[in-house]
Design a protein around this motif. Structure first.
Motif, short mmCIF file in Angstrom:
data_model
loop_
_atom_site.label_atom_id
_atom_site.label_comp_id
_atom_site.label_asym_id
_atom_site.label_seq_id
_atom_site.Cartn_x
_atom_site.Cartn_y
_atom_site.Cartn_z
N LYS A 67 70.12 29.31 20.01
CA LYS A 67 70.24 28.32 18.95
C LYS A 67 68.85 28.16 18.35
CE LYS A 67 71.59 23.64 17.86
NZ LYS A 67 72.26 22.42 18.29
N GLY A 68 68.77 28.24 17.04
CA GLY A 68 67.48 28.14 16.38
C GLY A 68 67.07 26.71 16.12
N ALA A 69 65.80 26.50 15.88
CA ALA A 69 65.33 25.20 15.43
C ALA A 69 65.95 24.88 14.07
CB ALA A 69 63.80 25.20 15.33
N ASN A 70 66.25 25.96 13.31
CA ASN A 70 66.91 25.85 12.01
C ASN A 70 68.08 26.82 12.00
OD1 ASN A 70 64.68 24.22 10.69
ND2 ASN A 70 63.57 26.08 11.26
N VAL A 71 69.15 26.49 11.30
CA VAL A 71 70.32 27.38 11.27
C VAL A 71 69.99 28.71 10.61
CG1 VAL A 71 72.03 25.54 11.41
CG2 VAL A 71 71.26 26.33 9.15
N TRP A 72 68.95 28.76 9.79
CA TRP A 72 68.57 30.00 9.12
C TRP A 72 67.64 30.89 9.95
CZ3 TRP A 72 67.08 25.17 7.17
CH2 TRP A 72 65.74 24.84 7.35
N ASP A 73 67.35 30.48 11.18
CA ASP A 73 66.48 31.31 12.02
C ASP A 73 67.10 32.66 12.35
OD1 ASP A 73 64.53 29.35 11.96
OD2 ASP A 73 64.99 28.58 13.97
N SER A 74 68.42 32.76 12.30
CA SER A 74 69.14 34.04 12.38
C SER A 74 70.10 34.08 11.20
CB SER A 74 69.93 34.17 13.68
OG SER A 74 69.06 34.22 14.80
N ALA A 75 69.98 35.12 10.39
CA ALA A 75 70.80 35.18 9.18
C ALA A 75 71.06 36.62 8.76
CB ALA A 75 70.09 34.44 8.04
N VAL A 76 72.17 36.80 8.07
CA VAL A 76 72.49 38.05 7.39
C VAL A 76 72.34 37.75 5.90
CG1 VAL A 76 74.24 39.81 6.94
CG2 VAL A 76 74.10 38.74 9.20
N GLU A 77 71.60 38.62 5.20
CA GLU A 77 71.35 38.38 3.78
C GLU A 77 71.52 39.65 2.97
OE1 GLU A 77 68.15 34.77 4.23
OE2 GLU A 77 67.33 36.78 3.88
N THR A 78 71.77 39.46 1.70
CA THR A 78 71.82 40.59 0.77
C THR A 78 71.22 40.15 -0.56
OG1 THR A 78 73.24 42.23 -0.33
CG2 THR A 78 74.24 40.10 0.12
N ALA A 79 70.38 41.00 -1.11
CA ALA A 79 69.72 40.72 -2.38
C ALA A 79 70.72 40.86 -3.53
CB ALA A 79 68.57 41.71 -2.58
N ILE A 80 70.42 40.18 -4.62
CA ILE A 80 71.22 40.28 -5.85
C ILE A 80 70.30 40.86 -6.93
CG2 ILE A 80 72.69 39.06 -7.50
CD1 ILE A 80 73.64 38.90 -4.54
N PRO A 81 70.33 42.18 -7.11
CA PRO A 81 69.39 42.82 -8.02
C PRO A 81 69.75 42.71 -9.51
CG PRO A 81 70.76 44.47 -6.99
CD PRO A 81 71.13 43.14 -6.37
N TYR A 149 69.91 33.20 -14.17
CA TYR A 149 69.09 33.60 -13.03
C TYR A 149 68.67 35.05 -13.25
CZ TYR A 149 70.83 29.41 -10.77
OH TYR A 149 71.13 28.10 -10.47
N PRO A 150 67.37 35.32 -13.31
CA PRO A 150 66.91 36.70 -13.49
C PRO A 150 67.27 37.58 -12.29
CG PRO A 150 65.09 35.13 -13.74
CD PRO A 150 66.28 34.36 -13.25
N ALA A 151 67.26 38.86 -12.50
CA ALA A 151 67.49 39.83 -11.41
C ALA A 151 66.54 39.51 -10.25
CB ALA A 151 67.26 41.25 -11.92
N ASN A 152 67.05 39.66 -9.03
CA ASN A 152 66.29 39.46 -7.80
C ASN A 152 65.82 38.03 -7.56
OD1 ASN A 152 66.38 42.22 -6.83
ND2 ASN A 152 65.10 42.65 -8.62
N SER A 153 66.34 37.07 -8.29
CA SER A 153 65.92 35.68 -8.06
C SER A 153 66.86 34.93 -7.13
CB SER A 153 65.78 34.93 -9.39
OG SER A 153 67.06 34.78 -10.00
N VAL A 154 68.03 35.51 -6.83
CA VAL A 154 68.97 34.89 -5.90
C VAL A 154 69.38 35.89 -4.83
CG1 VAL A 154 69.85 33.23 -7.59
CG2 VAL A 154 71.02 35.40 -7.29
#
Length: 181
Positions: A67-81, A149-154
């Motif tokens: 368990k992380g100190a923050n819920v985002w300490d383990s995450a799956v992410e994908t860029a939006i180019p 939202y520009p490319a790669n900003s989200v």
């Protein structure tokens, strides 16, 4: 980067949801604005494994160490180019299941599945919490872009550090359907 075979599900998944959007699956496929074959995993071990019950027959197994100190300490992410325009209708599609819960838990909550800014202040365009168990669960989060939202900003992010657990994640797909007609 993961094998493209992991994401063969897209045609099946899009075929299932296409009628709800009044479009053919091929049309919806052209509206994918992320690369489902390129998720990144932070704060956890991840590996691709065969799972005949998963869409496309493969899943990304994410082993959250604690368990992380923050819920985002383990995450799956994908860029939006690609850029997103104000008023665009967005649909985030994700599949997940709990492989192994801490202390034998058979269910968990993923507290934050979101499309958010890729830098501070990390505010979200869309977000939702999702309950998962041992069976695959497909879910969609829908919303409207509040501004350009520009490319790669989200990015898309799935926060998993709520416990020591193993979570299987299917392809993460973000559709930009354009402005509401």
């Amino acid at each position: 980067m993961l094998s493209r075979s992991f994401f063969a599900f897209a045609a099946l998944s899009l075929s299932a949801v296409a009628p709800a959007y009044g479009q053919a699956a091929d049309d919806l496929a052209s509206k994918i604005i992320n690369d489902p074959s390129a998720p990144s995993v932070n704060g956890a071990k991840a590996s691709l494994h065969d799972d005949p019950a998963a869409q496309g027959g493969k899943a990304l197994r994410v082993q959250v160490p604690k368990k992380g100190a923050n819920v985002w300490d383990s995450a799956v992410e994908t860029a939006i180019p690609k850029p997103i325009k104000a008023g665009d209708q967005l649909v985030l599609m994700v599949s997940a299941r709990l492989e192994k819960g801490e202390g034998g838990a058979t269910a968990t909550t993923i507290p934050y599945v979101a499309v958010q800014l890729a830098s501070e202040p990390y505010s979200s365009l869309l977000q939702q919490s999702v309950d998962i168990g041992p069976e695959w669960k497909d879910f969609q989060i829908r919303g409207t872009a509040d501004r350009d939202y520009p490319a790669n900003s989200v990015k898309v992010t799935v926060h998993l550090a709520t416990a020591k657990q193993t979570v299987d994640v299917g392809p993460i797909v973000l559709l930009d359907l354009g402005p509401k007609k």
